[in-house]
Enzyme design. Sequence first.
Site, short mmCIF file in Angstrom:
data_model
loop_
_atom_site.label_atom_id
_atom_site.label_comp_id
_atom_site.label_asym_id
_atom_site.label_seq_id
_atom_site.Cartn_x
_atom_site.Cartn_y
_atom_site.Cartn_z
N CYS A 14 0.87 -1.18 0.00
CA CYS A 14 0.00 0.00 0.00
C CYS A 14 0.90 1.24 0.00
O CYS A 14 2.04 1.16 -0.44
CB CYS A 14 -1.00 -0.03 1.16
N ARG A 20 -3.51 -0.69 5.37
CA ARG A 20 -4.02 -1.75 4.50
C ARG A 20 -3.07 -2.93 4.33
O ARG A 20 -3.47 -4.09 4.49
CB ARG A 20 -4.38 -1.17 3.13
N ASP A 137 -7.98 4.04 1.19
CA ASP A 137 -7.15 4.25 2.37
C ASP A 137 -8.02 4.62 3.56
O ASP A 137 -8.67 5.66 3.55
CB ASP A 137 -6.13 5.35 2.09
#
Length: 187
Positions: A14, A20, A137
Amino acid sequence: MNSTSSPYRVIAVCTGNICRSPMAELMLTAALEREGLDGLVTVDSAGTTGYEAGRPIDPRAARRLAAAQLVSDRHVAREWVREWFQERDLILALDIDHYAWLSEAAPDQESLYKIRMLRSFDPAMAGLDSLDQGIEDPWYGGHADFDAVWHQIHAALPGIVDHIKSAMLGEPATSAAGLLKTVRSTA
């Protein structure tokens, strides 16, 4: 191709490696352990940037993982290293910007074919353009956003595990059409 003497290696990627990708790393690790593949597959994570390097996992991500009894206190964010293109067998991008960044940085065609959108393994995402397969996000949101990330990753885990099992047996990719669609739509 993975040899029998070394584990199959997967990395989740990420932006900062604090939300994440560490969630994906720990969730996939647990799924592989449930399948008896611990020791045969290793999973790690990284960020496309060094913004958060050296920092622990976001407390909201840690809270969501802890709710499922997954321990995240050892996680330390790190930035992607170019050599990992050769060292990893599967590179999971969490959003389209990570996929694009990795694709542009890939040193060769073999590396490019290792890059997949994580949600491309979710049956509900099958046939969708890679632009629609991203995981937003959650850093800018609250607990509900981290719960959403959990569910999105969770839905893709069985497909990822199946893909890894097939790859370890030397079988063709479980979703070659999906791989080609992802590569073509971002080219």
